[in-house]
Write a protein that holds these residues in place. Structure first.
Motif, PDB file in Angstrom:
ATOM      1  N   VAL A  49       0.802  -1.230   0.000  1.00  0.00           N
ATOM      2  CA  VAL A  49       0.000   0.000   0.000  1.00  0.00           C
ATOM      3  C   VAL A  49       0.833   1.278   0.000  1.00  0.00           C
ATOM      4  CG1 VAL A  49      -1.872  -1.176   1.208  1.00  0.00           C
ATOM      5  CG2 VAL A  49      -0.298   0.231   2.510  1.00  0.00           C
ATOM      6  N   LYS A  51       2.797   3.092  -1.926  1.00  0.00           N
ATOM      7  CA  LYS A  51       2.678   4.119  -2.970  1.00  0.00           C
ATOM      8  C   LYS A  51       1.365   4.025  -3.745  1.00  0.00           C
ATOM      9  CE  LYS A  51       7.615   4.550  -3.437  1.00  0.00           C
ATOM     10  NZ  LYS A  51       8.707   3.680  -3.700  1.00  0.00           N
ATOM     11  N   ALA A  52       0.454   3.200  -3.266  1.00  0.00           N
ATOM     12  CA  ALA A  52      -0.798   2.974  -3.990  1.00  0.00           C
ATOM     13  C   ALA A  52      -1.746   4.164  -3.875  1.00  0.00           C
ATOM     14  CB  ALA A  52      -1.492   1.730  -3.451  1.00  0.00           C
ATOM     15  N   GLN A  53      -2.384   4.485  -4.972  1.00  0.00           N
ATOM     16  CA  GLN A  53      -3.423   5.508  -4.952  1.00  0.00           C
ATOM     17  C   GLN A  53      -4.755   4.882  -4.533  1.00  0.00           C
ATOM     18  OE1 GLN A  53      -3.878   7.523  -8.714  1.00  0.00           O
ATOM     19  NE2 GLN A  53      -5.358   8.963  -7.908  1.00  0.00           N
ATOM     20  N   TYR A  54      -5.027   3.681  -5.060  1.00  0.00           N
ATOM     21  CA  TYR A  54      -6.240   2.938  -4.731  1.00  0.00           C
ATOM     22  C   TYR A  54      -5.824   1.599  -4.142  1.00  0.00           C
ATOM     23  CZ  TYR A  54      -8.825   6.414  -7.338  1.00  0.00           C
ATOM     24  OH  TYR A  54      -9.365   7.592  -7.760  1.00  0.00           O
ATOM     25  N   ILE A  55      -6.435   1.247  -3.029  1.00  0.00           N
ATOM     26  CA  ILE A  55      -6.118   0.010  -2.323  1.00  0.00           C
ATOM     27  C   ILE A  55      -7.384  -0.842  -2.269  1.00  0.00           C
ATOM     28  CG2 ILE A  55      -5.344  -0.983  -0.146  1.00  0.00           C
ATOM     29  CD1 ILE A  55      -4.022   1.898   0.305  1.00  0.00           C
ATOM     30  N   VAL A  75      -1.912   3.774   5.776  1.00  0.00           N
ATOM     31  CA  VAL A  75      -2.636   4.521   4.744  1.00  0.00           C
ATOM     32  C   VAL A  75      -2.774   5.988   5.145  1.00  0.00           C
ATOM     33  CG1 VAL A  75      -3.916   2.557   3.838  1.00  0.00           C
ATOM     34  CG2 VAL A  75      -4.925   3.951   5.633  1.00  0.00           C
ATOM     35  N   LYS A  78      -4.561  10.627   1.313  1.00  0.00           N
ATOM     36  CA  LYS A  78      -4.297  10.805  -0.118  1.00  0.00           C
ATOM     37  C   LYS A  78      -4.571   9.522  -0.892  1.00  0.00           C
ATOM     38  CE  LYS A  78      -0.936  14.457   0.410  1.00  0.00           C
ATOM     39  NZ  LYS A  78       0.429  14.916   0.228  1.00  0.00           N
ATOM     40  N   GLN A  79      -4.862   8.446  -0.166  1.00  0.00           N
ATOM     41  CA  GLN A  79      -5.167   7.164  -0.794  1.00  0.00           C
ATOM     42  C   GLN A  79      -6.664   6.891  -0.677  1.00  0.00           C
ATOM     43  OE1 GLN A  79      -2.176   5.297   1.787  1.00  0.00           O
ATOM     44  NE2 GLN A  79      -1.179   4.530  -0.068  1.00  0.00           N
ATOM     45  N   CYS A  80      -7.128   5.879  -1.386  1.00  0.00           N
ATOM     46  CA  CYS A  80      -8.549   5.515  -1.326  1.00  0.00           C
ATOM     47  C   CYS A  80      -8.662   4.001  -1.197  1.00  0.00           C
ATOM     48  CB  CYS A  80      -9.267   5.987  -2.593  1.00  0.00           C
ATOM     49  SG  CYS A  80     -11.023   5.527  -2.650  1.00  0.00           S
ATOM     50  N   HIS A 131     -12.999   9.601  -6.896  1.00  0.00           N
ATOM     51  CA  HIS A 131     -12.840   8.244  -6.376  1.00  0.00           C
ATOM     52  C   HIS A 131     -13.974   7.353  -6.889  1.00  0.00           C
ATOM     53  CE1 HIS A 131     -10.782  10.529  -2.947  1.00  0.00           C
ATOM     54  NE2 HIS A 131      -9.817   9.853  -3.565  1.00  0.00           N
TER      55      HIS A 131
END
Length: 195
Positions: A49, A51-55, A75, A78-80, A131
Motif C-alpha cells: 500500500v 505508494k498505492a493511490q487505490y487500495i 494509509v 491521499k489514498q482511497c 474516487h
C-alpha cells in the motif's frame, strides 16, 4: 476474486499491471496472481500500500478487522480504499482508520470472474467524486456497475450478490430434468449451461 478483478482491469486497460502491487498472507496466492499477470507480489501490507493511490480490500468480511488493523498504520487521506467485503459498511471501515481516508464500498458478484458481473458502488464520507468515477470505471470493466446509496446494499446483496447461486441451482435443475427425459449427461449439461 481479487485476482480476477486484477486480470479484468488490466485486460480492459483500466489499470496497468506494472502499477499493481498485490499482497496476501498466503504468499502462494500472491505469486499465483503474479504468474497470470505481471504485477508486483509484495512481501508485506506496508509494501503493497505504500505508494498505492487505490487500495482494494479483497477479503472475507470476517477478515476485515485484522486487515484494517494492519492497513490503518500505513494509509493516508491521499489514498482511497475500495472494499468488496459483503456487509461491511463504509462507516465501519472509516472507524477503523485514523484520519479522513476515502473509502468506497462495492458489492460485486461472481460473474465478474468472467467479465459478466454486476457491481453496486457507493462512497463513504471522505470519498470524492473522482474516487467514485474510478471505481465505476474499474468495475464496469468486469461487467456492469451502478452507483447507489449505501442503504440499498442489503437489497443489492440479496439480488445480484446472491442471485447467481440461484441461477446456478436452476441450471443444475434443468440439467437433471434433461437427463431424466433421456438426454445424456454431456448434452444435458451443455443445453442447461448455454441456456
Amino acid at each position: 476474486m481479487g485476482g480476477a478483478l486484477i486480470q479484468a482491469g488490466v485486460s480492459a486497460g483500466t489499470v496497468s499491471a506494472r502499477d499493481i502491487s498485490v499482497y496476501d498472507v498466503d504468499r502462494a496466492k500472491a505469486l499465483a496472481i503474479k504468474s497470470k499477470c505481471p504485477v508486483l507480489a509484495a512481501n508485506s501490507v506496508r509494501e503493497a500500500v505504500d505508494k498505492a493511490q487505490y487500495i482494494f480490500l479483497c477479503v472475507k468480511p470476517q477478515q476485515m478487522k485484522e486487515l484494517m488493523a494492519e492497513i490503518s498504520r500505513c494509509v493516508t487521506p491521499k489514498q482511497c480504499l475500495i472494499s468488496i467485503a459483503a456487509g461491511v459498511s463504509t462507516a465501519s471501515l472509516e472507524k477503523m482508520l485514523s484520519g479522513a481516508v476515502p473509502v468506497i464500498r462495492t458489492m460485486p458478484n461472481t460473474p465478474a470472474l468472467v467479465q459478466c458481473g454486476m457491481t453496486a458502488v457507493t462512497k463513504g464520507r471522505y470519498a470524492r467524486e473522482h474516487h467514485l468515477r474510478f471505481a465505476m470505471k474499474f468495475f464496469s470493466s468486469v461487467g456492469e456497475a451502478v452507483s447507489l446509496p449505501e442503504k440499498a446494499f442489503h437489497a443489492v446483496t440479496a439480488v445480484s450478490g446472491s442471485g447467481p447461486a440461484y441461477l446456478f441451482y436452476l441450471a443444475e435443475s434443468l440439467q437433471k430434468s434433461a437427463e431424466d427425459l433421456g438426454l445424456d449427461r454431456k448434452t444435458a449439461e451443455l443445453l442447461a449451461r448455454q441456456t
